[in-house]
Design a protein around this motif. Structure first.
Motif, short mmCIF file in Angstrom:
data_model
loop_
_atom_site.label_atom_id
_atom_site.label_comp_id
_atom_site.label_asym_id
_atom_site.label_seq_id
_atom_site.Cartn_x
_atom_site.Cartn_y
_atom_site.Cartn_z
N ARG A 44 48.23 66.20 22.69
CA ARG A 44 47.42 67.32 23.53
C ARG A 44 48.30 68.44 23.56
O ARG A 44 47.56 69.66 23.86
CB ARG A 44 47.20 66.66 24.84
CG ARG A 44 46.75 67.55 25.83
CD ARG A 44 47.08 67.10 27.45
NE ARG A 44 48.20 67.36 27.85
CZ ARG A 44 48.75 68.65 28.16
NH1 ARG A 44 47.98 69.39 28.19
NH2 ARG A 44 50.01 68.71 28.59
N LYS A 45 49.57 68.39 23.41
CA LYS A 45 50.30 69.74 23.11
C LYS A 45 49.78 70.87 22.13
O LYS A 45 50.03 71.91 22.35
CB LYS A 45 51.92 69.57 23.09
CG LYS A 45 52.42 68.39 24.03
CD LYS A 45 52.72 69.48 25.30
CE LYS A 45 53.71 68.41 26.22
NZ LYS A 45 54.10 68.93 27.40
N GLU A 48 44.39 73.67 22.34
CA GLU A 48 44.14 74.61 23.33
C GLU A 48 43.27 73.97 24.41
O GLU A 48 42.27 73.10 24.08
CB GLU A 48 43.87 76.03 22.83
CG GLU A 48 44.59 76.54 21.81
CD GLU A 48 44.21 77.72 21.21
OE1 GLU A 48 43.40 78.53 21.90
OE2 GLU A 48 44.65 78.29 20.09
N ASN A 49 43.30 74.67 25.64
CA ASN A 49 42.52 74.24 26.60
C ASN A 49 42.34 72.76 27.13
O ASN A 49 41.13 72.25 27.31
CB ASN A 49 41.12 74.87 26.60
CG ASN A 49 41.07 76.39 26.41
OD1 ASN A 49 41.85 77.06 27.08
ND2 ASN A 49 40.19 76.92 25.50
N SER A 50 43.47 71.86 26.88
CA SER A 50 43.51 70.60 27.12
C SER A 50 44.33 70.19 28.47
O SER A 50 44.32 69.16 28.51
CB SER A 50 44.23 69.81 25.81
OG SER A 50 45.65 70.28 25.79
N GLU A 51 44.42 71.07 29.21
CA GLU A 51 45.01 71.05 30.50
C GLU A 51 44.12 69.93 31.40
O GLU A 51 44.82 69.13 32.14
CB GLU A 51 45.59 72.16 31.45
CG GLU A 51 46.42 72.02 32.33
CD GLU A 51 47.72 71.50 31.96
OE1 GLU A 51 48.46 70.88 32.76
OE2 GLU A 51 48.22 71.77 30.78
N TRP A 52 43.03 70.00 31.42
CA TRP A 52 42.14 69.21 32.03
C TRP A 52 42.37 67.69 31.67
O TRP A 52 42.10 66.71 32.52
CB TRP A 52 40.50 69.53 32.10
CG TRP A 52 40.10 69.30 30.43
CD1 TRP A 52 40.29 70.06 29.38
CD2 TRP A 52 39.64 67.91 30.09
NE1 TRP A 52 39.88 69.45 28.32
CE2 TRP A 52 39.43 68.21 28.64
CE3 TRP A 52 39.38 66.80 30.49
CZ2 TRP A 52 38.84 67.25 27.79
CZ3 TRP A 52 38.77 65.93 29.58
CH2 TRP A 52 38.65 66.10 28.21
N ARG A 54 45.35 66.16 30.99
CA ARG A 54 46.49 65.62 31.40
C ARG A 54 46.28 64.54 32.60
O ARG A 54 47.15 63.65 32.32
CB ARG A 54 47.32 66.83 31.94
CG ARG A 54 48.69 66.49 32.12
CD ARG A 54 49.51 67.82 32.48
NE ARG A 54 50.77 67.48 32.47
CZ ARG A 54 51.68 68.53 32.76
NH1 ARG A 54 51.46 69.46 33.07
NH2 ARG A 54 53.14 67.93 32.86
N HIS A 58 47.75 60.75 32.19
CA HIS A 58 48.98 60.19 33.11
C HIS A 58 48.35 58.99 33.71
O HIS A 58 49.16 58.04 33.91
CB HIS A 58 49.23 61.35 34.14
CG HIS A 58 50.08 62.28 33.99
ND1 HIS A 58 50.38 63.50 34.47
CD2 HIS A 58 50.86 62.63 32.62
CE1 HIS A 58 51.16 64.39 33.92
NE2 HIS A 58 51.29 63.78 32.74
#
Length: 147
Positions: A44-45, A48-52, A54, A58
């Motif tokens: 995922r790092k 781009e635009n993959s914060e959603w 995370r 988790h």
């Protein structure tokens, strides 16, 4: 209905909940889920635009580790049950200490490098991840030492 029968039913229900464990075959599924999620977190790092995704990763990682933690060993006996209880107790206590001390450490280190540091908490993921890692590591270590 008498008070004693209600108390007896409650006691039986609590005993069933206390003895709850998944079958040994779930342990492999938990490992696969946790490892695959960890690899996805690393991948995922680079997207781009993959914060959603995370928080989803988790949650899945925590579920995988919980499945490993709750799965029976191949030879599950009273001694292994005792070691498992000890590891949960240690993980709980260390999780509380971690939750109390870590923000203070972060604050102290932050003050060393930045004059405007404020005291901040941290996420539930950090605490739960820490507790599950500690429980699994203590359980494996206790088993290894007592063979």
């Amino acid at each position: 209905m008498s008070k004693s029968s209600i108390c007896e039913r409650e006691r039986n229900h609590l005993e069933k909940m206390n003895k709850f464990q998944l079958g040994n075959q779930f342990k492999k599924m938990g490992y696969i889920l946790a490892i695959a999620t960890f690899v996805a977190m690393l991948g995922r790092k680079y997207v781009e635009n993959s914060e959603w995704i995370r928080p989803i990763l988790h949650g899945v990682l925590l579920v995988g580790m919980l499945i490993i933690s709750l799965s029976k060993d191949k030879e599950e006996d009273e001694f292994i049950d005792s070691l498992r209880s000890q590891s949960y107790r240690l993980a709980f206590l260390l999780g509380i200490v971690y939750s109390l001390v870590q923000p203070l450490i972060n604050y102290g280190v932050g003050l060393l490098f930045d004059e405007n540091e404020t005291l901040k908490g941290f996420s539930y993921f950090q605490v739960l991840f820490f507790m599950l890692v500690v429980q699994l590591m203590f359980f494996w270590q206790l088993k290894r030492m007592n063979r």
